[in-house]
Design a protein around this motif. Structure first.
Motif, PDB file in Angstrom:
ATOM      1  N   UNK A 128       0.270  37.086  73.177  1.00 12.71           N
ATOM      2  CA  UNK A 128       1.236  38.193  73.134  1.00 12.71           C
ATOM      3  C   UNK A 128       0.963  39.130  71.959  1.00 12.71           C
ATOM      4  N   UNK A 129       0.558  38.569  70.822  1.00 11.70           N
ATOM      5  CA  UNK A 129       0.212  39.394  69.649  1.00 11.70           C
ATOM      6  C   UNK A 129      -0.896  40.375  70.015  1.00 11.70           C
ATOM      7  N   UNK A 130      -1.871  39.896  70.771  1.00 12.35           N
ATOM      8  CA  UNK A 130      -2.980  40.768  71.175  1.00 12.35           C
ATOM      9  C   UNK A 130      -2.505  41.851  72.154  1.00 12.35           C
ATOM     10  N   UNK A 131      -1.618  41.461  73.061  1.00 18.38           N
ATOM     11  CA  UNK A 131      -1.066  42.455  74.004  1.00 18.38           C
ATOM     12  C   UNK A 131      -0.308  43.542  73.234  1.00 18.38           C
ATOM     13  N   UNK A 132       0.483  43.123  72.250  1.00 19.37           N
ATOM     14  CA  UNK A 132       1.291  44.092  71.494  1.00 19.37           C
ATOM     15  C   UNK A 132       0.402  45.093  70.765  1.00 19.37           C
ATOM     16  N   UNK A 133      -0.790  44.640  70.338  1.00 17.63           N
ATOM     17  CA  UNK A 133      -1.710  45.550  69.645  1.00 17.63           C
ATOM     18  C   UNK A 133      -2.273  46.599  70.604  1.00 17.63           C
ATOM     19  N   UNK A 134      -2.537  46.177  71.827  1.00 22.89           N
ATOM     20  CA  UNK A 134      -3.247  47.066  72.765  1.00 22.89           C
ATOM     21  C   UNK A 134      -2.328  47.866  73.686  1.00 22.89           C
ATOM     22  N   UNK A 135      -1.216  47.283  74.037  1.00 25.05           N
ATOM     23  CA  UNK A 135      -0.359  47.917  75.049  1.00 25.05           C
ATOM     24  C   UNK A 135       1.010  48.238  74.442  1.00 25.05           C
ATOM     25  N   UNK A 136       1.188  49.503  74.075  1.00 24.66           N
ATOM     26  CA  UNK A 136       2.411  49.946  73.400  1.00 24.66           C
ATOM     27  C   UNK A 136       3.631  49.662  74.272  1.00 24.66           C
ATOM     28  N   UNK A 137       4.648  49.103  73.656  1.00 24.17           N
ATOM     29  CA  UNK A 137       5.873  48.787  74.387  1.00 24.17           C
ATOM     30  C   UNK A 137       5.949  47.330  74.796  1.00 24.17           C
ATOM     31  N   UNK A 138       4.831  46.613  74.639  1.00 23.66           N
ATOM     32  CA  UNK A 138       4.852  45.177  74.955  1.00 23.66           C
ATOM     33  C   UNK A 138       5.595  44.446  73.845  1.00 23.66           C
ATOM     34  N   UNK A 139       6.293  43.358  74.178  1.00 22.54           N
ATOM     35  CA  UNK A 139       6.997  42.614  73.129  1.00 22.54           C
ATOM     36  C   UNK A 139       6.004  42.003  72.137  1.00 22.54           C
ATOM     37  N   UNK A 140       6.502  41.705  70.942  1.00 21.82           N
ATOM     38  CA  UNK A 140       5.606  41.137  69.927  1.00 21.82           C
ATOM     39  C   UNK A 140       5.600  39.612  69.961  1.00 21.82           C
ATOM     40  N   UNK A 141       6.575  39.047  70.642  1.00 18.08           N
ATOM     41  CA  UNK A 141       6.613  37.577  70.726  1.00 18.08           C
ATOM     42  C   UNK A 141       6.705  37.139  72.185  1.00 18.08           C
ATOM     43  N   UNK A 142       6.379  35.888  72.410  1.00 21.06           N
ATOM     44  CA  UNK A 142       6.382  35.327  73.757  1.00 21.06           C
ATOM     45  C   UNK A 142       7.812  35.303  74.319  1.00 21.06           C
ATOM     46  N   UNK A 143       7.939  35.503  75.624  1.00 22.55           N
ATOM     47  CA  UNK A 143       9.244  35.469  76.298  1.00 22.55           C
ATOM     48  C   UNK A 143       9.486  34.084  76.910  1.00 22.55           C
ATOM     49  N   UNK A 144      10.752  33.795  77.163  1.00 25.56           N
ATOM     50  CA  UNK A 144      11.100  32.493  77.753  1.00 25.56           C
ATOM     51  C   UNK A 144      11.730  32.716  79.127  1.00 25.56           C
ATOM     52  N   UNK A 145      11.183  32.060  80.132  1.00 25.22           N
ATOM     53  CA  UNK A 145      11.735  32.156  81.496  1.00 25.22           C
ATOM     54  C   UNK A 145      11.307  30.909  82.282  1.00 25.22           C
ATOM     55  N   UNK A 146      12.205  30.401  83.123  1.00 25.40           N
ATOM     56  CA  UNK A 146      11.858  29.194  83.898  1.00 25.40           C
ATOM     57  C   UNK A 146      10.907  29.513  85.056  1.00 25.40           C
ATOM     58  N   UNK A 147       9.678  29.796  84.723  1.00 25.01           N
ATOM     59  CA  UNK A 147       8.671  30.125  85.746  1.00 25.01           C
ATOM     60  C   UNK A 147       8.272  28.828  86.459  1.00 25.01           C
TER      61      UNK A 147
END
Lengths: 236, 217
Positions: free
Chosen positions: B136-155
């Motif tokens: 997620x840290x890497x996503x936040x660097x590259x894709x503006x608007x992405x959360x900075x921390x991992x999300x929690x969901x019962x996938x």
């Protein structure tokens, strides 16, 4: 030679055919107009039977919090306070707020549940688990995805938390059945904690349905993890 | 409690979600999630292999393995991690999110060294969160608007996976044109590869408590 009664029968049949030919177009018109009147879907009919908040004696206008989607478009929810003629009975109250969620907010982009869906039943178990049974459209019409399905479940759970404190957990059924997922992502085999102090729904594990199996020493565990669907266990 | 087994990351199992008659999320421009995730998977595979990692996939064509079959692909490996890939219907276009499952309470069966299939993810949750945060840290660097921390969901897919497991959801099939998603592919692949490499040194397979008198040599 043709018998006299043959002529009578033939004549009667001829009259019947002519009468049917004249009557048929009128009958068809009547059937078509009747079909138009009954073209409402089963979902619509159910929703009419379950009005969002039907005022009746014993209900008073009460401020309730509805959790619909925020304008940020990031999957978060925003509480919106509205006034409803709310029942005191927690089951009726839960039905009213869920039906209001289904009816949707003024801004359609903030909708969390599909408008085609209907709440078929709601009841509360003695342990506080609220069972919400939705029509098939809940699963088939919701936008598919982790975020959108999670938002739908969150909006129900957080609205119940705010407005029906007797409900401590939420179980979602589709047409009376337990299903694996809402629309391919969010797990519906378990219950959701309605008390959301932490902000995110956490499903509570249902009692394990796995069959007890002989213990394998951890320090002699197989190097390969194998699936054994029959016993519903993962062997380590 | 015995010491953890110091086994490193050996294999990455990539799971392009949906497939077959299950198209997943569908966009107005004829974009099908089941189709797009295959392209993302191919690019992620190349990025991971470039880092010296072995990659397995749960499907390469238009099949639709069951949830359990997909999990079994990872559960049959030792030292694996599992990444299920999705394109959502909602969310800010051009963002990416990583999900892990909420806490799964331990069961008495865990004490036997056998994990119930329906809560296989339980012992790996801490590792899943570390892996999720790394990506997620890497996503936040590259894709503006992405959360900075991992999300929690019962996938659902993650619950039966006995390995560090995350779900990645890209937004979204609702983009104006398919090219917008295609442009994200290199960045998503690079982010996941970097996140996995950052996670790699921390991967130690958790051990399980042994009941008294059982399994002693």
């Amino acid at each position: 030679m043709i018998a006299r009664w043959h002529l009578w029968v033939g004549g009667i049949l001829l009259v019947a055919v002519v009468a049917a030919a004249l009557y048929f177009p009128a009958l068809r018109k009547r059937v078509d107009s009747a079909a138009q009147l009954t073209e409402k879907t089963a979902e619509q009919a159910r929703r009419e039977l379950l009005p969002a908040a039907a005022p009746s004696s014993g209900e008073t206008m009460t401020k309730v919090k509805m959790f619909w989607g925020s304008n940020a478009g990031d999957g978060t929810l925003t509480p919106v306070t509205i006034e409803l003629p709310l029942a005191k009975d927690p089951v009726l109250r839960a039905r009213q707020v869920i039906n209001t969620l289904l009816a949707g907010p003024v801004n359609p982009d903030a909708r969390t549940l599909p408008p085609e869906a209907a709440l078929l039943a709601f009841y509360i178990l003695p342990d506080g688990t609220g069972i919400a049974d939705f029509s098939e459209a809940m699963a088939t019409s919701i936008p598919s995805g982790i975020q959108s399905e999670q938002r739908a479940v969150d909006s129900i759970a957080r609205t119940l938390e705010a407005d029906v404190p007797q409900v401590t957990r939420l179980k979602i059924l589709i047409h009376g059945q337990e299903v694996d997922t809402l629309a391919g992502h969010i797990d519906l085999t378990q219950t959701f904690r309605v008390n959301t102090k932490a902000g995110t729904m956490a499903p509570l594990a249902a009692a394990s349905s796995s069959v007890p199996v002989p213990a394998v020493p951890a320090n002699k565990a197989a190097a390969v993890v194998a699936k054994d669907p029959a016993s519903s266990t993962v062997k380590r | 409690m015995p010491a953890p087994h110091p086994v490193g990351l050996n294999i990455v199992v990539l799971d392009p979600a949906h497939g077959g008659t299950d198209l997943g999320a569908r966009g107005t421009e004829g974009i099908h999630e089941s189709d797009v995730v295959l392209q993302f998977t191919a690019a992620i595979r190349r990025a991971l292999e470039a880092q010296g990692l072995q990659v397995l996939t749960t499907r390469d064509g238009n099949e639709n393995p069951s949830f359990d079959d997909r999990s079994a692909r990872a559960n049959a490996q030792r030292g694996a991690i599992f990444i299920t890939l999705h394109i959502g219907s909602t969310g800010l276009a051009g963002t990416a999110r990583v999900y892990v499952v909420p806490e799964i309470p331990p069961s008495t069966a865990d004490m036997t060294g056998l994990i119930p299939w329906d809560r296989a993810q339980g012992p790996f949750q801490e590792l899943s969160r570390k892996l999720g945060d790394s990506v997620q840290v890497e996503f936040a660097k590259r894709f503006k608007g992405s959360p900075s921390t991992v999300q929690v969901a019962p996938v659902r897919q993650l619950r039966t996976t006995a390995a560090p497991a995350i779900a990645v959801e890209i937004s979204s099939v609702s983009v104006a044109e398919r090219a917008e998603l295609d442009r994200m592919i290199p960045g998503v692949a690079e982010s996941i590869a970097r996140g996995v490499v950052a996670f790699r040194p921390t991967y130690v397979i958790p051990s399980f408590p042994t009941p008294a008198g059982v399994g002693q040599p």
